[in-house]
Design a protein around this motif. Structure first.
Motif: not given
Length: 399
Positions: A108-126
């Protein structure tokens, strides 16, 4: 059924968490919501910045005992040096988030935010089980490129899961799901309905602000509007509940404008005490520059207050159809006019109060949990089970 092995949910959040005395604390409304999520999963981990220090006054402890923290590097700031440090920190942030995601069944990624941006990029890979929450205006004025990029990615096919947003917006992909939030349970909503039916006492108009004292919340504009009304001879009392970086500046503004007899900056108080402030107010003002789902407005509506918000984001939908009043953020004259109208004929706003209460009382913490279950059922094909666990019994906190 697909998804039956989901045991551990990872939450990626930019919210700062605090560890103190064996408890985990975070900003009050966020903590109450995460407790709802934690009730749906055997294990919940949070990848977020963590500080080992006393939490600020607007933080409360999590009540669920199945929550663990996976500390992430804290970044932020608007200066050139701060932005440079953020860029240099990206590799370590990606590594830290990747390690956290590798041990999770769902993300579960919570946006917007700095970690949110990286989470949106990474999460579909995992993981194939993804859900994002966009906790700000889904549509709105100009914003930073990083925030725009998060919305672009969440709308795209890259994000293979639902995205909950505040409000129902046209021309959105099917996975963009109108949603809500709440921090009032059923008993508290019953208290709100009872307060909304009570007779308002005669006397000065009672104006209330509840929330963080940050510049974007425009509390300084509210004080300017109240200064205009004082100069016109309008009788009122105002209470400003909350804490933040702008508190000293606002106190100085009240003193400079000679409003100490009419305006009281209360500071941070416990959530149950906040409810008492709603019970003893006539008007709630929250005319911020930007808003997602402003919980103070939803709460004020439930208690039958005349709510005045900004014409931004989801607020016009909340206050539409005669449920409240919208003004342009930063317009002290428009805000003063709205408050003046209520002070002049408060009984004329009774239909607005009733409509507001009827709308807001549909949204409870219990309803939020039911809606999350339906979200997982629809988009993951997964039935969230009843998770029985111990809770901390001394959970208290403030706003």
């Amino acid at each position: 059924m697909p998804g039956h092995n989901i045991q551990k949910l990872l939450v990626v959040s930019h919210v700062v968490h605090y560890e103190r005395g064996g408890r985990i604390y975070a900003y009050g409304p966020y903590a109450r919501e995460i407790d709802i999520w934690a009730d749906l999963f055997p294990r919940l981990a949070i990848a977020a910045p963590v500080r080992s220090e006393d939490p600020p006054g607007d933080c409360i402890p999590f009540t669920c005992c199945n929550i663990e923290l996976i500390p992430q590097r804290e970044t932020g700031g608007t200066s050139v040096s701060a932005k440079t440090r953020q860029i240099l920190a990206v590799p370590s942030l990606l590594f830290g988030l990747g390690r956290a995601m590798a041990s999770a069944d769902a993300i579960h990624v919570r946006c917007p935010g700095n970690l949110g941006l990286l989470g949106v990029i990474l999460a579909p890979l995992f993981s194939r089980y993804l859900v994002a929450k966009y906790a700000s205006q889904w549509t709105g004025p100009a914003e930073t490129w990083t925030v725009s990029l998060q919305r672009v990615l969440l709308r795209s096919r890259w994000w293979r899961g639902p995205v909950t947003v505040y409000g129902d917006w046209p021309d959105q992909p099917a996975h963009i799901v109108p949603f809500f939030t709440s921090i009032l349970d059923g008993a508290q909503l019953a208290r709100a309905r009872a307060a909304a039916k009570s007779t308002r006492p005669a006397g000065p108009l009672r104006v209330l602000y509840v929330g963080r004292l940050s510049r974007s919340k425009n509390v300084h504009v509210l004080i300017a509007a109240l200064t205009k009304l004082r100069d016109e001879g309008v009788s009122f009392r105002a209470e400003i509940v909350g804490d933040g970086k702008e508190r000293a500046t606002l106190e100085a503004q009240v003193a400079r404008d000679d409003l100490t007899a009419q305006i009281r900056l209360v500071g941070p108080v416990g959530f149950e005490d906040v409810l008492a402030f709603y019970e003893n107010a006539d008007v709630l003002v929250l005319a911020s520059e930007t808003e997602g789902w402003p919980k103070a407005i939803a709460e004020g509506m439930a208690f039958g207050l005349v709510c005045i918000g900004s014409d931004r984001g989801f607020v016009p939908q909340m206050l539409g159809d005669g449920r409240g009043i919208c003004v342009a953020p930063g317009d002290a004259s428009a805000l003063a006019a709205a408050i003046r109208g209520v002070a002049a004929a408060p009984e004329a706003y009774d239909p607005m109060r009733r409509a507001a209460t009827g709308w807001a009382c549909r949204y409870s913490l219990e309803g939020l949990q039911d809606s999350l279950r339906e979200l997982f059922r629809t988009h993951w094909g997964w039935e969230a089970g009843e998770v029985k666990r111990l809770r901390h019994l001394d959970a208290t906190g403030g706003l």
